[in-house]
Design a protein around this motif. Structure first.
Motif, PDB file in Angstrom:
ATOM      1  N   ASP A  87       0.821  -1.205   0.000  1.00 30.14           N
ATOM      2  CA  ASP A  87       0.000   0.000   0.000  1.00 30.14           C
ATOM      3  C   ASP A  87       0.859   1.260   0.000  1.00 30.14           C
ATOM      4  OD1 ASP A  87      -2.530   1.331   0.058  1.00 30.14           O
ATOM      5  OD2 ASP A  87      -2.206   1.748   2.177  1.00 30.14           O
ATOM      6  N   ALA A  88       1.970   1.234   0.731  1.00 26.35           N
ATOM      7  CA  ALA A  88       2.863   2.402   0.761  1.00 26.35           C
ATOM      8  C   ALA A  88       3.496   2.625  -0.616  1.00 26.35           C
ATOM      9  CB  ALA A  88       3.941   2.213   1.814  1.00 26.35           C
ATOM     10  N   HIS A  89       3.956   1.541  -1.237  1.00 26.05           N
ATOM     11  CA  HIS A  89       4.509   1.655  -2.588  1.00 26.05           C
ATOM     12  C   HIS A  89       3.434   2.104  -3.573  1.00 26.05           C
ATOM     13  CE1 HIS A  89       8.407  -0.108  -1.611  1.00 26.05           C
ATOM     14  NE2 HIS A  89       7.788  -1.102  -0.994  1.00 26.05           N
ATOM     15  N   ASN A  90       2.224   1.615  -3.389  1.00 24.37           N
ATOM     16  CA  ASN A  90       1.127   1.956  -4.295  1.00 24.37           C
ATOM     17  C   ASN A  90       0.833   3.449  -4.261  1.00 24.37           C
ATOM     18  OD1 ASN A  90      -0.972   1.110  -6.151  1.00 24.37           O
ATOM     19  ND2 ASN A  90      -2.442   1.500  -4.520  1.00 24.37           N
ATOM     20  N   SER A  91       0.845   4.028  -3.092  1.00 27.21           N
ATOM     21  CA  SER A  91       0.610   5.469  -2.976  1.00 27.21           C
ATOM     22  C   SER A  91       1.692   6.245  -3.712  1.00 27.21           C
ATOM     23  CB  SER A  91       0.578   5.879  -1.503  1.00 27.21           C
ATOM     24  OG  SER A  91      -0.514   5.278  -0.834  1.00 27.21           O
ATOM     25  N   ALA A  92       2.946   5.801  -3.556  1.00 27.12           N
ATOM     26  CA  ALA A  92       4.059   6.475  -4.230  1.00 27.12           C
ATOM     27  C   ALA A  92       3.946   6.329  -5.744  1.00 27.12           C
ATOM     28  CB  ALA A  92       5.385   5.907  -3.732  1.00 27.12           C
ATOM     29  N   PHE A  93       3.541   5.153  -6.194  1.00 32.77           N
ATOM     30  CA  PHE A  93       3.433   4.927  -7.633  1.00 32.77           C
ATOM     31  C   PHE A  93       2.292   5.740  -8.240  1.00 32.77           C
ATOM     32  CE2 PHE A  93       1.977   2.368 -11.340  1.00 32.77           C
ATOM     33  CZ  PHE A  93       3.092   2.591 -12.138  1.00 32.77           C
ATOM     34  N   LEU A  96       3.494   9.139  -8.683  1.00 33.49           N
ATOM     35  CA  LEU A  96       4.434   9.207  -9.798  1.00 33.49           C
ATOM     36  C   LEU A  96       3.690   9.270 -11.139  1.00 33.49           C
ATOM     37  CD1 LEU A  96       7.688   7.153 -10.205  1.00 33.49           C
ATOM     38  CD2 LEU A  96       6.065   7.255 -12.078  1.00 33.49           C
ATOM     39  N   VAL A  97       2.672   8.433 -11.293  1.00 36.86           N
ATOM     40  CA  VAL A  97       1.905   8.431 -12.545  1.00 36.86           C
ATOM     41  C   VAL A  97       1.164   9.760 -12.724  1.00 36.86           C
ATOM     42  CG1 VAL A  97      -0.014   7.350 -13.786  1.00 36.86           C
ATOM     43  CG2 VAL A  97       1.682   5.933 -12.622  1.00 36.86           C
ATOM     44  N   THR A  98       0.636  10.297 -11.631  1.00 40.01           N
ATOM     45  CA  THR A  98      -0.021  11.605 -11.699  1.00 40.01           C
ATOM     46  C   THR A  98       0.965  12.671 -12.162  1.00 40.01           C
ATOM     47  OG1 THR A  98      -1.635  11.063  -9.980  1.00 40.01           O
ATOM     48  CG2 THR A  98      -1.200  13.394 -10.367  1.00 40.01           C
ATOM     49  N   ASP A  99       2.166  12.643 -11.590  1.00 43.20           N
ATOM     50  CA  ASP A  99       3.183  13.625 -11.968  1.00 43.20           C
ATOM     51  C   ASP A  99       3.646  13.426 -13.408  1.00 43.20           C
ATOM     52  OD1 ASP A  99       2.998  14.620  -9.414  1.00 43.20           O
ATOM     53  OD2 ASP A  99       4.791  13.593  -8.676  1.00 43.20           O
ATOM     54  N   TRP A 100       3.609  12.192 -13.883  1.00 41.06           N
ATOM     55  CA  TRP A 100       3.962  11.913 -15.276  1.00 41.06           C
ATOM     56  C   TRP A 100       2.920  12.504 -16.231  1.00 41.06           C
ATOM     57  CZ3 TRP A 100       7.960  10.515 -18.066  1.00 41.06           C
ATOM     58  CH2 TRP A 100       7.772   9.956 -19.336  1.00 41.06           C
ATOM     59  N   GLN A 101       1.674  12.477 -15.809  1.00 39.17           N
ATOM     60  CA  GLN A 101       0.586  12.937 -16.670  1.00 39.17           C
ATOM     61  C   GLN A 101       0.306  14.432 -16.527  1.00 39.17           C
ATOM     62  OE1 GLN A 101      -2.352  10.201 -15.185  1.00 39.17           O
ATOM     63  NE2 GLN A 101      -1.918   8.666 -16.760  1.00 39.17           N
ATOM     64  N   LEU A 127      11.868   3.746  -7.283  1.00 33.39           N
ATOM     65  CA  LEU A 127      10.709   3.036  -6.729  1.00 33.39           C
ATOM     66  C   LEU A 127      10.824   1.545  -7.015  1.00 33.39           C
ATOM     67  CD1 LEU A 127       7.018   4.092  -6.782  1.00 33.39           C
ATOM     68  CD2 LEU A 127       7.620   1.845  -7.656  1.00 33.39           C
ATOM     69  N   HIS A 128      11.214   1.208  -8.225  1.00 30.85           N
ATOM     70  CA  HIS A 128      11.356  -0.199  -8.607  1.00 30.85           C
ATOM     71  C   HIS A 128      12.375  -0.902  -7.716  1.00 30.85           C
ATOM     72  CE1 HIS A 128      11.487  -3.684 -11.326  1.00 30.85           C
ATOM     73  NE2 HIS A 128      12.784  -3.671 -11.107  1.00 30.85           N
ATOM     74  N   ALA A 129      13.490  -0.255  -7.472  1.00 35.81           N
ATOM     75  CA  ALA A 129      14.536  -0.870  -6.642  1.00 35.81           C
ATOM     76  C   ALA A 129      14.020  -1.153  -5.235  1.00 35.81           C
ATOM     77  CB  ALA A 129      15.759   0.036  -6.589  1.00 35.81           C
ATOM     78  N   ILE A 172      -0.876  -2.163 -23.361  1.00 31.75           N
ATOM     79  CA  ILE A 172       0.407  -2.837 -23.526  1.00 31.75           C
ATOM     80  C   ILE A 172       0.890  -3.219 -22.130  1.00 31.75           C
ATOM     81  CG2 ILE A 172       1.000  -1.596 -25.648  1.00 31.75           C
ATOM     82  CD1 ILE A 172       2.910   0.137 -23.982  1.00 31.75           C
ATOM     83  N   ASP A 173       1.948  -4.010 -22.059  1.00 33.83           N
ATOM     84  CA  ASP A 173       2.447  -4.448 -20.752  1.00 33.83           C
ATOM     85  C   ASP A 173       3.332  -3.381 -20.116  1.00 33.83           C
ATOM     86  OD1 ASP A 173       1.605  -6.744 -19.455  1.00 33.83           O
ATOM     87  OD2 ASP A 173       3.563  -7.712 -19.561  1.00 33.83           O
ATOM     88  N   SER A 174       2.782  -2.158 -20.032  1.00 38.86           N
ATOM     89  CA  SER A 174       3.520  -1.050 -19.423  1.00 38.86           C
ATOM     90  C   SER A 174       3.686  -1.288 -17.932  1.00 38.86           C
ATOM     91  CB  SER A 174       2.768   0.265 -19.643  1.00 38.86           C
ATOM     92  OG  SER A 174       1.532   0.253 -18.934  1.00 38.86           O
ATOM     93  N   TYR A 175       4.548  -0.486 -17.306  1.00 40.81           N
ATOM     94  CA  TYR A 175       4.760  -0.637 -15.862  1.00 40.81           C
ATOM     95  C   TYR A 175       3.441  -0.465 -15.122  1.00 40.81           C
ATOM     96  CZ  TYR A 175       7.886  -0.863 -11.830  1.00 40.81           C
ATOM     97  OH  TYR A 175       8.542  -1.270 -10.695  1.00 40.81           O
ATOM     98  N   HIS A 176       2.639   0.504 -15.555  1.00 41.48           N
ATOM     99  CA  HIS A 176       1.353   0.733 -14.906  1.00 41.48           C
ATOM    100  C   HIS A 176       0.409  -0.446 -15.095  1.00 41.48           C
ATOM    101  CE1 HIS A 176      -2.751   2.371 -14.431  1.00 41.48           C
ATOM    102  NE2 HIS A 176      -2.194   3.131 -13.507  1.00 41.48           N
ATOM    103  N   THR A 177       0.385  -1.022 -16.298  1.00 40.73           N
ATOM    104  CA  THR A 177      -0.467  -2.185 -16.556  1.00 40.73           C
ATOM    105  C   THR A 177      -0.089  -3.340 -15.641  1.00 40.73           C
ATOM    106  OG1 THR A 177      -0.863  -1.600 -18.873  1.00 40.73           O
ATOM    107  CG2 THR A 177      -1.126  -3.912 -18.275  1.00 40.73           C
TER     108      THR A 177
END
Length: 204
Positions: A87-93, A96-101, A127-129, A172-177
């Motif tokens: 859940d903590a990683h999910n919030s960060a991700f 990140l996606v919001t900031d990307w968009q 984040l991935h690491a 597609i098999d993107s990181y978000h997908t």
């Protein structure tokens, strides 16, 4: 049961999927996938429309039975702890996606600012690491999740190579997908529902 379950779950998550999509999501080599799809089709659990496959209503019910059996073999206390960490990683991700968009939370990112995008890609790598060890833990709890580390790694490699659509593009098999599908799997393994998780602010 594991291969059948992986393939059926991939079909559920993908909706209408090509064999290539199913093979990647299920972690099943193409030469092994073809007879599995044929068996599932003969059993009435999936159907083909042109070059894509989808679950049937009986197939969805069969999948629910398989998932229920899988849940009984998973250490639910350990899974709950891992899900809390997720859940903590999910919030960060999600941020990140919001900031990307959106830049500054309001301006659509047209991706003409290479420096801005590069900073987001660096954040994704960081984040991935931090997230990868948890994915390994989850695979240990539910071996069916074994394809996820490679799928995350492949998407990240493409993003870092400059193929930025692999960060958040749907279909597609993107990181978000891959992230979304892992989240779906965790919700199911924990016996939760996406509606409840969304209401609690933990689902997209």
């Amino acid at each position: 049961m594991t291969t059948e379950l992986r393939v059926l779950q991939a079909l559920r998550l993908k909706g209408r999927a090509t064999p290539q999509d199913v093979a990647a999501a299920a972690g099943v080599p193409a030469e092994r996938l073809e007879p599995v799809l044929a068996e599932l089709g003969a059993a009435g659990h999936c159907e083909q429309a042109r070059d894509r496959f989808k679950l049937t209503k009986p197939g969805r019910a069969h999948l629910e039975d398989l998932l229920a059996r899988e849940r009984t073999a998973v250490d639910q206390a350990a899974l709950a702890a891992a899900y809390h960490e997720f859940d903590a990683h999910n919030s960060a991700f999600k941020q990140l996606v919001t900031d990307w968009q959106l830049k500054d939370g309001t301006t659509p990112n047209d991706h003409t600012d290479a420096e801005y995008d590069a900073k987001i890609v660096t954040r994704l790598a960081e984040l991935h690491a931090g997230f990868a060890p948890l994915v390994d833990t989850l695979v240990g709890l539910a071996p069916r999740l074994e394809p996820y580390p490679a799928r995350f790694g492949a998407a990240l490699a493409k993003v870092e190579a400059g193929e930025h659509t692999w960060l958040a593009r749907p279909m597609i098999d993107s990181y978000h997908t891959v992230w979304f599908e892992l989240h779906e799997d965790l919700i199911g393994l924990a016996g939760l529902s996406r509606a409840d998780e969304a209401a609690a602010g933990r689902a997209e």
